[in-house]
Design an enzyme around this catalytic site. Structure first.
Site, PDB file in Angstrom:
ATOM      1  N   SER A 144       0.863  -1.189   0.000  1.00  0.00           N
ATOM      2  CA  SER A 144       0.000   0.000   0.000  1.00  0.00           C
ATOM      3  C   SER A 144       0.896   1.235   0.000  1.00  0.00           C
ATOM      4  O   SER A 144       2.098   1.140   0.302  1.00  0.00           O
ATOM      5  CB  SER A 144      -0.845  -0.026   1.281  1.00  0.00           C
ATOM      6  OG  SER A 144      -1.422   1.229   1.547  1.00  0.00           O
ATOM      7  N   TYR A 157      -3.711  -0.799  10.155  1.00  0.00           N
ATOM      8  CA  TYR A 157      -3.558  -0.994   8.705  1.00  0.00           C
ATOM      9  C   TYR A 157      -2.163  -0.571   8.264  1.00  0.00           C
ATOM     10  O   TYR A 157      -1.477  -1.305   7.551  1.00  0.00           O
ATOM     11  CB  TYR A 157      -4.635  -0.208   7.957  1.00  0.00           C
ATOM     12  CG  TYR A 157      -4.619  -0.422   6.458  1.00  0.00           C
ATOM     13  CD1 TYR A 157      -5.251  -1.536   5.894  1.00  0.00           C
ATOM     14  CD2 TYR A 157      -3.987   0.475   5.605  1.00  0.00           C
ATOM     15  CE1 TYR A 157      -5.235  -1.749   4.523  1.00  0.00           C
ATOM     16  CE2 TYR A 157      -3.966   0.270   4.235  1.00  0.00           C
ATOM     17  CZ  TYR A 157      -4.600  -0.841   3.699  1.00  0.00           C
ATOM     18  OH  TYR A 157      -4.583  -1.041   2.333  1.00  0.00           O
TER      19      TYR A 157
HETATM   20  P1  NAD Z   1     -12.148  -4.946  -1.052  1.00  0.00           P
HETATM   21  O1  NAD Z   1     -12.755  -4.780   0.285  1.00  0.00           O
HETATM   22  O2  NAD Z   1     -12.917  -4.588  -2.279  1.00  0.00           O
HETATM   23  O3  NAD Z   1     -11.638  -6.448  -1.254  1.00  0.00           O
HETATM   24  C1  NAD Z   1     -11.083  -7.216  -0.227  1.00  0.00           C
HETATM   25  C2  NAD Z   1     -11.457  -8.665  -0.487  1.00  0.00           C
HETATM   26  O4  NAD Z   1     -10.887  -9.462   0.574  1.00  0.00           O
HETATM   27  C3  NAD Z   1     -12.968  -8.872  -0.473  1.00  0.00           C
HETATM   28  O5  NAD Z   1     -13.320  -9.760  -1.503  1.00  0.00           O
HETATM   29  C4  NAD Z   1     -13.201  -9.442   0.918  1.00  0.00           C
HETATM   30  O6  NAD Z   1     -14.360 -10.245   0.999  1.00  0.00           O
HETATM   31  C5  NAD Z   1     -11.916 -10.264   1.131  1.00  0.00           C
HETATM   32  N1  NAD Z   1     -11.661 -10.499   2.531  1.00  0.00           N
HETATM   33  C6  NAD Z   1     -11.617  -9.589   3.527  1.00  0.00           C
HETATM   34  N2  NAD Z   1     -11.410 -10.198   4.706  1.00  0.00           N
HETATM   35  C7  NAD Z   1     -11.293 -11.523   4.447  1.00  0.00           C
HETATM   36  C8  NAD Z   1     -11.101 -12.665   5.269  1.00  0.00           C
HETATM   37  N3  NAD Z   1     -11.008 -12.578   6.599  1.00  0.00           N
HETATM   38  N4  NAD Z   1     -11.037 -13.876   4.673  1.00  0.00           N
HETATM   39  C9  NAD Z   1     -11.173 -13.985   3.337  1.00  0.00           C
HETATM   40  N5  NAD Z   1     -11.386 -12.942   2.525  1.00  0.00           N
HETATM   41  C10 NAD Z   1     -11.455 -11.724   3.067  1.00  0.00           C
HETATM   42  O7  NAD Z   1     -10.795  -4.123  -0.969  1.00  0.00           O
HETATM   43  P2  NAD Z   1      -9.621  -3.867  -2.015  1.00  0.00           P
HETATM   44  O8  NAD Z   1      -9.416  -2.414  -2.047  1.00  0.00           O
HETATM   45  O9  NAD Z   1      -9.822  -4.601  -3.284  1.00  0.00           O
HETATM   46  O10 NAD Z   1      -8.398  -4.494  -1.206  1.00  0.00           O
HETATM   47  C11 NAD Z   1      -7.617  -5.563  -1.667  1.00  0.00           C
HETATM   48  C12 NAD Z   1      -6.215  -5.431  -1.105  1.00  0.00           C
HETATM   49  O11 NAD Z   1      -5.609  -4.255  -1.649  1.00  0.00           O
HETATM   50  C13 NAD Z   1      -6.140  -5.278   0.403  1.00  0.00           C
HETATM   51  O12 NAD Z   1      -5.011  -5.976   0.901  1.00  0.00           O
HETATM   52  C14 NAD Z   1      -5.966  -3.787   0.587  1.00  0.00           C
HETATM   53  O13 NAD Z   1      -5.349  -3.469   1.784  1.00  0.00           O
HETATM   54  C15 NAD Z   1      -5.092  -3.485  -0.597  1.00  0.00           C
HETATM   55  N6  NAD Z   1      -5.038  -2.070  -1.009  1.00  0.00           N
HETATM   56  C16 NAD Z   1      -6.147  -1.423  -1.444  1.00  0.00           C
HETATM   57  C17 NAD Z   1      -6.039  -0.092  -1.835  1.00  0.00           C
HETATM   58  C18 NAD Z   1      -7.204   0.705  -2.329  1.00  0.00           C
HETATM   59  O14 NAD Z   1      -7.034   1.906  -2.549  1.00  0.00           O
HETATM   60  N7  NAD Z   1      -8.368   0.121  -2.536  1.00  0.00           N
HETATM   61  C19 NAD Z   1      -4.804   0.542  -1.806  1.00  0.00           C
HETATM   62  C20 NAD Z   1      -3.700  -0.157  -1.371  1.00  0.00           C
HETATM   63  C21 NAD Z   1      -3.824  -1.473  -0.975  1.00  0.00           C
END
Ligand code: NAD
Length: 252
Positions: A144, A157
């Site tokens: 991130s 986080y």
């Molecule tokens: P999101 O909430 O759309 O997707 C997260 C996914 O993980 C979902 O499908 C959710 O059901 C699943 N999940 C969550 N907890 C879980 C658990 N305990 N067991 C199994 N599955 C689980 O979010 P996203 O933005 O797509 O995030 C994906 C990754 O990217 C994460 O690691 C997040 O920290 C990282 N990230 C996101 C951003 C952003 O701007 N969206 C930026 C940097 C990093």
């Protein structure tokens, strides 16, 4: 030829958190490049499964809660039973909790660290043991901007994502000799469920957009090129790297 080295034809990839957002986008990208998929999520993922199968790739969905280590043996064993090997692991599942650090609870600390860091390590360990028995593999962690910066109101986080950056380098140091490449993708500000609260906050949304040189929030599709590169032979000499896909955020 160089483009052939990006092909994932015949490869088997596990992607966690593949129901929505970035995990869904990356799972589809890997399938478009030719990989068969095991997708893991705490809730069912019919949409992701349909898209992957529509591309003519095999897809095994596993519903599992990655807040504990309990599902790890099932994930590994089912992948081996279906496909006989693991070539690629994308540790994408992640959660976030927002509260002022003075009031932050132990539960919000543990919940985030468990999914975002502890399970990532132990699932990587289990996958790496299998990869080492074969000809190696590719592990891609999702970092991130908060692997580099402090963030606001998100102590567990940012600690988890700082930890992911460190863990990526540590595992690369140890496992490169087994032909296992461990790298990370650091997405910038991406339009997913995870960021809905800050996109809904007009002032935060404007200040974030003003700072992104690309002038827009990223989309799950924006990660496809990076994940295919890091999952493929094209990145065989890339180890312990954190690839920012951030529209230039960190350059500002
Ligand atoms: P999101 O909430 O759309 O997707 C997260 C996914 O993980 C979902 O499908 C959710 O059901 C699943 N999940 C969550 N907890 C879980 C658990 N305990 N067991 C199994 N599955 C689980 O979010 P996203 O933005 O797509 O995030 C994906 C990754 O990217 C994460 O690691 C997040 O920290 C990282 N990230 C996101 C951003 C952003 O701007 N969206 C930026 C940097 C990093």
């Amino acid at each position: 030829m160089i483009l052939d080295s990006f092909s994932l034809s015949g490869k088997v990839a596990i992607v966690t958190g593949a129901r929505t957002g970035l995990g869904q986008g990356m799972a589809v990208g890997l399938a478009e490049a030719g990989a068969d998929l095991v997708i893991v999520n705490r809730t069912p993922m019919p949409e992701t499964e349909d898209v992957i199968k529509g591309l003519g790739r095999k897809c095994v969905p596993i519903v599992a809660d990655l807040s504990s280590l309990d599902p790890i043996p099932e994930i590994i064993n089912r992948t081996l039973a279906e496909f006989g090997k693991i070539d690629i692991l994308v540790n994408n599942a992640g959660i976030i909790r927002r509260a002022p650090s003075m009031e932050f609870t132990e539960k919000d600390w543990d919940d985030v660290i468990n999914v975002n860091l502890k399970t990532v390590f132990f699932l990587s360990q289990a996958a790496a043991r299998e990869m080492a028995k074969n000809s190696g593999g590719k592990i891609i962690n999702i970092a991130s901007m908060l692997s580099f910066q402090g963030g606001i109101l998100v102590p567990s986080y940012s600690a988890s994502k700082g930890g992911i950056a460190s863990l990526t380098k540590t595992l690369a140091n140890e496992w490169s000799k087994h032909n296992i490449n461990v790298n990370a993708i650091a997405p910038g500000y991406m339009a997913t469920n995870n960021t809905k609260p800050i996109r809904d906050d007009e002032e935060r949304n404007r200040s974030i957009l003003e700072r992104i040189p690309a002038g827009r929030w990223g989309l799950p599709e924006d990660l496809k090129g990076a994940v295919v590169f890091l999952a493929s032979k094209a990145s065989d000499y890339v180890n312990g790297h954190i690839l920012c896909v951030d529209g230039g955020w960190l350059a500002r």
